[in-house]
Structures are given as structure tokens and as C-alpha cells.
Design a protein around this motif. Structure first.
Motif, PDB file in Angstrom:
ATOM      1  N   GLY A  82       1.018  -1.222   0.035  1.00  0.00           N
ATOM      2  CA  GLY A  82       0.054  -0.084   0.162  1.00  0.00           C
ATOM      3  C   GLY A  82       0.780   1.223  -0.075  1.00  0.00           C
ATOM      4  O   GLY A  82       1.778   1.269   0.649  1.00  0.00           O
ATOM      5  N   TYR A  83       0.255   2.174  -0.852  1.00  0.00           N
ATOM      6  CA  TYR A  83       1.168   3.365  -0.985  1.00  0.00           C
ATOM      7  C   TYR A  83       0.126   4.562  -0.856  1.00  0.00           C
ATOM      8  O   TYR A  83      -0.805   4.590  -1.218  1.00  0.00           O
ATOM      9  N   CYS A  84       0.658   5.813  -0.456  1.00  0.00           N
ATOM     10  CA  CYS A  84      -0.050   6.887  -0.181  1.00  0.00           C
ATOM     11  C   CYS A  84       0.626   8.014  -0.914  1.00  0.00           C
ATOM     12  O   CYS A  84       1.812   8.340  -0.858  1.00  0.00           O
ATOM     13  N   PHE A  85      -0.269   8.497  -1.701  1.00  0.00           N
ATOM     14  CA  PHE A  85       0.509   9.754  -2.676  1.00  0.00           C
ATOM     15  C   PHE A  85      -0.108  10.982  -2.355  1.00  0.00           C
ATOM     16  O   PHE A  85      -1.243  11.358  -2.170  1.00  0.00           O
ATOM     17  N   ASP A  86       0.746  12.354  -2.506  1.00  0.00           N
ATOM     18  CA  ASP A  86       0.143  13.516  -2.259  1.00  0.00           C
ATOM     19  C   ASP A  86      -0.127  14.213  -3.948  1.00  0.00           C
ATOM     20  O   ASP A  86       0.270  13.367  -4.879  1.00  0.00           O
ATOM     21  N   LYS A  87      -0.555  15.337  -3.938  1.00  0.00           N
ATOM     22  CA  LYS A  87      -1.210  15.736  -5.426  1.00  0.00           C
ATOM     23  C   LYS A  87       0.229  15.760  -6.169  1.00  0.00           C
ATOM     24  O   LYS A  87       0.104  15.795  -7.495  1.00  0.00           O
ATOM     25  N   ASN A  88       1.438  15.999  -5.672  1.00  0.00           N
ATOM     26  CA  ASN A  88       2.359  16.106  -6.608  1.00  0.00           C
ATOM     27  C   ASN A  88       3.225  14.910  -6.900  1.00  0.00           C
ATOM     28  O   ASN A  88       4.319  14.645  -7.723  1.00  0.00           O
ATOM     29  N   GLY A  89       2.634  13.769  -6.602  1.00  0.00           N
ATOM     30  CA  GLY A  89       3.103  12.359  -7.040  1.00  0.00           C
ATOM     31  C   GLY A  89       4.122  11.789  -5.942  1.00  0.00           C
ATOM     32  O   GLY A  89       4.585  10.814  -6.228  1.00  0.00           O
TER      33      GLY A  89
END
Length: 76
Positions: free
Chosen positions: A7-14
Motif C-alpha cells: 500500500g502506498y499513499c500519494f500527495d498531489k505532486n506524486g
């Protein structure tokens, strides 16, 4: 490692967090429900092939297609 996922969490900048190991489907559901409304994107991949098995953007499931458009809050 059957039924093991990352599982990964990303912000709007990738940019993304390091992978979290999820040992079964219930762990995937819990992770998506927990992070889905907090993070811009949550991506779950197969452990060995890194293929996307679930993707949530802004709290809405976009993959797999059979769940597309549902809120993570609607997951069992």
C-alpha cells in the motif's frame, strides 16, 4: 506470498510514502478506509508484480472497475 499486497499513499505532486505490507484482503480494505479520506491517492499493488489492484483518489475508488465511483466509506 499469496494475497500479499503493498500500500502506498500519494500527495498531489506524486510523492509517496514507503510501501506498507498488507497481508490479506481485509487488511487492504482497512488500509483504504483508513487512508482514503486523509490522502490524495491510495494505491494498492500486487506484492510481486507491482500491478495495481486497487486505487482510491480523493476518497473515491477508481480501480477496480466493478467498484469505480464508490466511496471508500462504502467498503465492507
Amino acid at each position: 506470498m499469496k494475497d500479499t499486497f503493498k500500500g502506498y499513499c500519494f500527495d498531489k505532486n506524486g510523492f509517496h510514502t514507503p510501501a506498507i505490507i498488507l497481508n490479506d484482503v481485509p487488511a487492504v480494505i482497512s488500509y483504504c478506509k483508513l487512508q482514503g479520506d486523509l490522502q490524495y491517492e491510495v494505491r494498492i499493488t500486487d506484492y510481486t508484480e507491482n500491478s495495481i489492484v486497487m486505487q482510491v483518489i480523493e476518497g473515491v475508488i477508481v480501480w477496480p472497475n466493478e467498484l469505480k465511483g464508490r466511496s471508500v466509506k462504502d467498503l465492507p
